[in-house]
Scaffold this motif. Structure first.
Motif, PDB file in Angstrom:
ATOM      1  N   GLU A  74      23.421 -12.325  15.746  1.00  0.00           N
ATOM      2  CA  GLU A  74      22.288 -11.684  16.416  1.00  0.00           C
ATOM      3  C   GLU A  74      22.310 -11.894  17.926  1.00  0.00           C
ATOM      4  N   THR A  75      22.768 -13.070  18.359  1.00  0.00           N
ATOM      5  CA  THR A  75      22.810 -13.349  19.794  1.00  0.00           C
ATOM      6  C   THR A  75      23.788 -12.409  20.501  1.00  0.00           C
ATOM      7  N   LYS A  76      24.985 -12.287  19.930  1.00  0.00           N
ATOM      8  CA  LYS A  76      25.975 -11.399  20.540  1.00  0.00           C
ATOM      9  C   LYS A  76      25.561  -9.938  20.393  1.00  0.00           C
ATOM     10  N   LYS A  77      24.915  -9.598  19.283  1.00  0.00           N
ATOM     11  CA  LYS A  77      24.451  -8.224  19.083  1.00  0.00           C
ATOM     12  C   LYS A  77      23.455  -7.834  20.169  1.00  0.00           C
ATOM     13  N   ALA A  78      22.541  -8.748  20.494  1.00  0.00           N
ATOM     14  CA  ALA A  78      21.564  -8.492  21.565  1.00  0.00           C
ATOM     15  C   ALA A  78      22.277  -8.365  22.913  1.00  0.00           C
TER      16      ALA A  78
ATOM     17  N   MET B 177      25.325  -7.324  23.387  1.00  0.00           N
ATOM     18  CA  MET B 177      26.021  -6.042  23.401  1.00  0.00           C
ATOM     19  C   MET B 177      25.058  -4.883  23.678  1.00  0.00           C
ATOM     20  N   SER B 178      23.843  -4.967  23.175  1.00  0.00           N
ATOM     21  CA  SER B 178      22.848  -3.923  23.449  1.00  0.00           C
ATOM     22  C   SER B 178      22.548  -3.839  24.938  1.00  0.00           C
ATOM     23  N   ASP B 179      22.465  -5.014  25.580  1.00  0.00           N
ATOM     24  CA  ASP B 179      22.146  -5.060  27.007  1.00  0.00           C
ATOM     25  C   ASP B 179      23.325  -4.666  27.886  1.00  0.00           C
ATOM     26  N   TRP B 180      24.539  -4.849  27.379  1.00  0.00           N
ATOM     27  CA  TRP B 180      25.708  -4.622  28.213  1.00  0.00           C
ATOM     28  C   TRP B 180      26.600  -3.504  27.681  1.00  0.00           C
ATOM     29  N   THR B 181      27.328  -3.759  26.597  1.00  0.00           N
ATOM     30  CA  THR B 181      28.341  -2.805  26.133  1.00  0.00           C
ATOM     31  C   THR B 181      27.751  -1.448  25.774  1.00  0.00           C
ATOM     32  N   ILE B 182      26.705  -1.440  24.938  1.00  0.00           N
ATOM     33  CA  ILE B 182      26.106  -0.164  24.517  1.00  0.00           C
ATOM     34  C   ILE B 182      25.508   0.567  25.714  1.00  0.00           C
ATOM     35  N   TYR B 183      24.890  -0.194  26.612  1.00  0.00           N
ATOM     36  CA  TYR B 183      24.337   0.408  27.832  1.00  0.00           C
ATOM     37  C   TYR B 183      25.437   1.100  28.642  1.00  0.00           C
ATOM     38  N   TYR B 184      26.569   0.412  28.820  1.00  0.00           N
ATOM     39  CA  TYR B 184      27.644   1.006  29.603  1.00  0.00           C
ATOM     40  C   TYR B 184      28.203   2.254  28.950  1.00  0.00           C
ATOM     41  N   TRP B 185      28.415   2.232  27.627  1.00  0.00           N
ATOM     42  CA  TRP B 185      28.953   3.426  26.977  1.00  0.00           C
ATOM     43  C   TRP B 185      27.991   4.605  27.160  1.00  0.00           C
ATOM     44  N   GLY B 186      26.684   4.335  27.095  1.00  0.00           N
ATOM     45  CA  GLY B 186      25.707   5.388  27.347  1.00  0.00           C
ATOM     46  C   GLY B 186      25.720   5.867  28.785  1.00  0.00           C
TER      47      GLY B 186
END
Length: 503
Positions: free
Chosen positions: A298-302, A304-313
């Protein structure tokens, strides 16, 4: 003026009104939509971004790569060196200055998996930053740019996103469905550019606050945006060949001065060592990172939401703007040459940028822990304060942010004008002014409604519907290019028949 212009403008007006009159509700709603998308569709953002990397590699290796972006007799308009410089300029904007030191430093202090402030966290910080700003970003840009260049220069289509889908949708691209696609592309471009402009306004204000005590408030950001908007509209009014070209050259000069100044004043040998090591570290872990969504952490998932997923968007929402620019300067090159250039050169230059600023920031925070507690928009100036020639570096950084701000907005007004006037290569000045003011207003609304969090939410939300257009572009490009490849009898081996036909 086309239907695309009026519909897209209505969406912009609605967004601005909602954000200005109900900022808290607007920020809350966008935040909830963003959270829902990242929670339920984070895997989709990861998969589609990785699929675009695979698609680009496939085209490089396939006989399709021999096809030229243009007619057989067309030759590249720009030398390879000039072309590489323009590719880097297109993708290198306010984001690199905003995150150049702050992102690696953030990952060092709060890494996704490693223990904070350790050597492993150092390695993970640069590896993660390289991953976010590397091959995935440029594959997304490359797909859009390649589709536009192929259909415009080889097939004679207008330079519209909708026309790249003709092999998939047929003549529907000239009707309502095509209008919807172009409206979506225009709105995605506005939001993508607005995110960068919002970051620029925040960092200019942060720098002025740190250096000269100027209040760091919303209304100061309004004044900054108004001043810069006037400047980039003046540039847009002069036309592409004068304003944008002059400012783009100025960008490269300021960026090179700042980069090499920090390289030689900072821990030079460690920077170069980390640059080399981090590239190897990225390549070693690339496949796992490209598919990882951390369902059991859950820590890494959060994170990734703030960083990786944001960047892909963000890259998807920014891709129509960058893609159209890259397409315009790539006529006459083969698909293989185009994709190798787009994937490799800007990514490597970005890696070097983050090695210089990230390594310097991490080494300084070990000595001055207070830097790690500063806001993102003031962190770069706090780092410069601890270095020789700090005031000069800070002023140079402010100038670079301003010129990037003006150039990005200036170029975006031109691209938006093209997309909303049926692909016109010389959109009317009044159209460019309207789009220039619109993107500045959306940037202010996003800052007003929640600052950086709202900017990030907007990028992820608008990318979701546009991602389906990207999938359609890949299918259409492959379908048409493969048909032409079969017609020309192209193979991986050198083919004299091909050379005769292309000549």
């Amino acid at each position: 003026m086309s239907k695309v212009f009026y519909i897209a403008l209505a969406l912009v007006v609605l967004t601005v009104l909602l954000g200005a009159t109900m900022p808290e509700q607007f920020g809350e709603v966008t935040g909830k939509i963003n959270a829902s998308i990242t929670d339920k569709f984070g895997w989709y953002y990861v998969m589609i971004s990785t699929f675009m990397v695979v698609f680009c590699i496939f085209l490089i290796l396939s006989p399709i790569g021999k096809l030229k972006l243009g007619k057989p007799e067309d030759e590249p308009e720009f030398s390879s060196l000039s072309w590489f410089a323009m590719l880097f300029s297109a993708g290198m904007g306010i984001g690199l200055v905003f995150w150049g030191a702050s992102e690696p430093l953030s990952h060092y202090l709060a890494p996704p998996t490693a223990k904070p402030e350790t050597n492993e966290a150092f390695r993970e910080a640069l590896r993660s930053t390289f991953f976010h700003w590397g091959f995935h970003a440029w594959a997304i840009y490359g797909v859009v740019a390649l589709g536009l260049a192929y259909f415009q220069f080889r097939k004679g289509e207008p330079g519209l996103i909708s026309r790249t889908l003709r092999p998939l949708l047929g003549n529907k691209v000239e009707g309502l469905l095509g209008t919807i696609i172009d409206v979506l592309a225009v709105f995605a471009t506005i939001v993508g550019v607005a995110v960068s402009l919002g970051m620029g306004a925040q960092q200019i204000n942060g720098g002025l606050h740190y250096l000269f005590g100027v209040p760091n408030t919303f209304w100061v950001k309004v004044i900054i945006v108004i001043i810069v908007t006037i400047l980039f509209l003046m540039s847009a009014w002069t036309g592409l060949s004068k304003g944008i070209q002059y400012l783009s050259n100025l960008n490269i000069v300021f960026a090179a001065l700042l980069l090499f100044a920090v390289l030689f004043v900072g821990p030079t040998i460690l920077i170069l060592n980390m640059f080399s090591t981090s590239i190897g570290n990225l390549l070693e872990n690339f496949i796992y990172m490209s598919f990882d969504v951390s369902p059991l952490n859950e820590t890494k998932k959060a994170w990734m939401s703030d960083w990786t997923i944001y960047y892909w968007g963000w890259w998807m929402s920014w891709s129509p703007f960058v893609g159209i620019f890259i397409a315009r300067v790539s006529k006459g090159r083969t698909i293989r040459e185009f994709l190798i250039g787009v994937l490799m050169v800007p990514a490597l230059l970005s890696f070097f940028w983050f090695s210089v600023f990230g390594t310097t920031a991490i080494e300084l925070v070990k000595k001055v822990p207070a830097i790690g507690k500063m806001t993102v928009e003031t962190q770069l100036f706090g780092i410069f304060h601890e270095m020789p020639m700090g005031i000069g570096l800070s002023i140079l950084a402010l100038l670079l942010i301003c010129t990037f701000f003006i150039t990005s907005a200036d170029s975006a007004t031109f691209v938006l004008g093209m997309q909303s006037t049926h692909g016109s290569l010389n959109p009317p000045n009044n159209i460019k002014v309207i789009w220039g003011i619109s993107q500045s207003l959306i940037a202010l609304v996003l800052i007003y409604a929640g600052g950086l969090g709202a900017l990030q939410s907007a990028a992820i939300i608008v990318a979701f519907p546009f991602s389906f257009v990207l999938l359609g572009m890949m299918y259409s490009l492959y379908k048409d290019a493969n048909r032409e490849r079969l017609h020309l009898g192209l193979t991986l081996k050198p083919d004299k028949r091909f050379r005769r036909k292309e000549k």
